[in-house]
Design a protein around this motif. Structure first.
Motif, PDB file in Angstrom:
ATOM      1  N   ARG A  96       0.834  -1.212   0.000  1.00 24.69           N
ATOM      2  CA  ARG A  96       0.000   0.000   0.000  1.00 24.69           C
ATOM      3  C   ARG A  96       0.866   1.258   0.000  1.00 24.69           C
ATOM      4  NH1 ARG A  96      -3.098  -3.181   3.621  1.00 24.69           N
ATOM      5  NH2 ARG A  96      -2.420  -1.946   5.397  1.00 24.69           N
ATOM      6  N   ALA A  97       2.048   1.174   0.626  1.00 25.36           N
ATOM      7  CA  ALA A  97       2.963   2.318   0.605  1.00 25.36           C
ATOM      8  C   ALA A  97       3.424   2.577  -0.829  1.00 25.36           C
ATOM      9  CB  ALA A  97       4.160   2.052   1.512  1.00 25.36           C
ATOM     10  N   ARG A  98       3.701   1.508  -1.549  1.00 21.99           N
ATOM     11  CA  ARG A  98       4.094   1.615  -2.953  1.00 21.99           C
ATOM     12  C   ARG A  98       2.956   2.243  -3.778  1.00 21.99           C
ATOM     13  NH1 ARG A  98       6.471   2.940  -7.292  1.00 21.99           N
ATOM     14  NH2 ARG A  98       5.666   1.902  -9.127  1.00 21.99           N
ATOM     15  N   ARG A  99       1.720   1.855  -3.447  1.00 19.36           N
ATOM     16  CA  ARG A  99       0.567   2.435  -4.143  1.00 19.36           C
ATOM     17  C   ARG A  99       0.505   3.951  -3.936  1.00 19.36           C
ATOM     18  NH1 ARG A  99      -3.687  -0.281  -6.111  1.00 19.36           N
ATOM     19  NH2 ARG A  99      -3.484  -2.536  -6.228  1.00 19.36           N
ATOM     20  N   THR A 100       0.797   4.386  -2.714  1.00 22.35           N
ATOM     21  CA  THR A 100       0.758   5.817  -2.401  1.00 22.35           C
ATOM     22  C   THR A 100       1.839   6.579  -3.167  1.00 22.35           C
ATOM     23  OG1 THR A 100      -0.119   5.316  -0.216  1.00 22.35           O
ATOM     24  CG2 THR A 100       0.867   7.477  -0.491  1.00 22.35           C
ATOM     25  N   THR A 101       3.078   6.058  -3.148  1.00 23.86           N
ATOM     26  CA  THR A 101       4.181   6.693  -3.869  1.00 23.86           C
ATOM     27  C   THR A 101       3.848   6.807  -5.356  1.00 23.86           C
ATOM     28  OG1 THR A 101       5.578   5.411  -2.402  1.00 23.86           O
ATOM     29  CG2 THR A 101       6.690   6.571  -4.174  1.00 23.86           C
TER      30      THR A 101
END
Ligand code: AMP
Ligand code: FE
Ligand code: FE
Ligand code: ZN
Length: 274
Positions: A96-101
């Motif tokens: 999900r962090a990758r999705r945000t970036t």
């Protein structure tokens, strides 16, 4: 016997319905079993579980992992996963962090081609769920840059679009291992979108257990091909509507179903292997 729909999204990823609504729709469609399979999150499961119990429907805990392989997007479903595994939750948090970036990267690209939306607008559409391209599409519609979400994908954020940023770089093998590590069963989602069945042999070596034979994107010929492939490679077969609500029209809950015998096969596999 009963019918099951093992591929449904909620507001916790890019669907437009709450887990409770999804269960009510499944009840209305006469289903006896449903799996909530949000992208990279298990957040919808507690609410779905309460609603399912009330409705007398069986809920199969699920997930749809984003991964990639040779420049292609690979979606890996995980059935009967257990939320209690810390390593699994950590992997989901990373996803999900990758999705945000990635949203910030896409917004930057959009700015360059004259579509001036902000990351905050995209995040507002995602709410507390896993953010993704459909939320970017909604922001583009709201900003007046496109008329429909479909146009947003065609002009800007589809795989050939100027603002496309690839999804998760996670190898399918890691997704398979993460799902199995959480007591779940890894199943390749909508294999026709891979456009290369030869990749499936490697996934099987990596620990793949099933494939989603039945999906709205599969013609009867494609279904027959994957039924044969599943039999040849001794893979379990699943299927579902890939329901996203108003976020992706045309595939209502129950539009693709499987007999609950195939769900029993998943449970049996889990009982034998976990
Ligand atoms: P993401 O996980 O952020 O890459 O977004 C992928 C999601 O976008 C898929 O799960 C679909 O819900 C949706 N999607 C992909 N392609 C299209 C398209 N051409 N039109 C509308 N929605 C799409
Ligand atoms: Fe989706
Ligand atoms: Fe998918
Ligand atoms: Zn899906």
């Amino acid at each position: 016997m009963g019918l099951a729909d093992l591929h449904v999204h909620t507001i916790y990823s890019d669907g437009s319905d709450t887990p409770t609504s999804v269960i009510e729709l499944a009840l209305g469609a006469g289903l006896s079993c449903v799996s909530v399979t949000d992208h990279d999150t298990l957040q919808g499961l507690p609410e779905a579980s309460v609603a399912a119990e009330k409705a007398g429907i069986e809920l199969i805990p699920g997930i749809e992992f984003s991964a990639s392989c040779q420049g292609r997007e690979v979606h890996m479903l995980g059935f009967l996963v257990e939320a209690s595994h810390d390593a699994f939750q950590k992997t989901l948090t990373e996803q999900r962090a990758r999705r945000t970036t990635r949203i910030h990267e896409m917004v930057e690209r959009l700015q360059q081609v004259g579509a001036h939306i902000t990351a905050e607008q995209v995040f507002a559409h995602a709410g507390e769920g896993a953010v993704g391209r459909p939320h970017v599409a909604e922001a583009l519609v709201q900003g007046g840059y496109v008329k429909t979400r479909k146009e947003a994908f065609n002009r800007f954020i589809g795989a050939d679009g100027p603002a496309y940023i690839p999804g998760s770089p996670m190898a399918p093998k890691r997704a398979i291992e993460a799902i199995r590590g959480a007591g779940g069963i890894p199943v390749l989602a909508h294999p026709v979108y891979l456009e290369d069945d030869t990749l499936i042999d490697q996934f099987v070596k990596d620990g793949l257990v099933g494939i989603e034979v039945y999906h709205g994107g599969h013609t009867p010929e494609v279904v027959a091909r994957y039924e044969q492939l599943a039999d040849r490679l001794s893979l379990l077969k699943t299927g579902g509507s890939d329901y996203h609500g108003a976020a992706k029209e045309g595939t209502p809950i129950g539009s693709t179903t499987i007999p609950t015998e195939l769900v029993d096969a998943l449970k049996q596999w889990k009982a034998e292997h976990h």
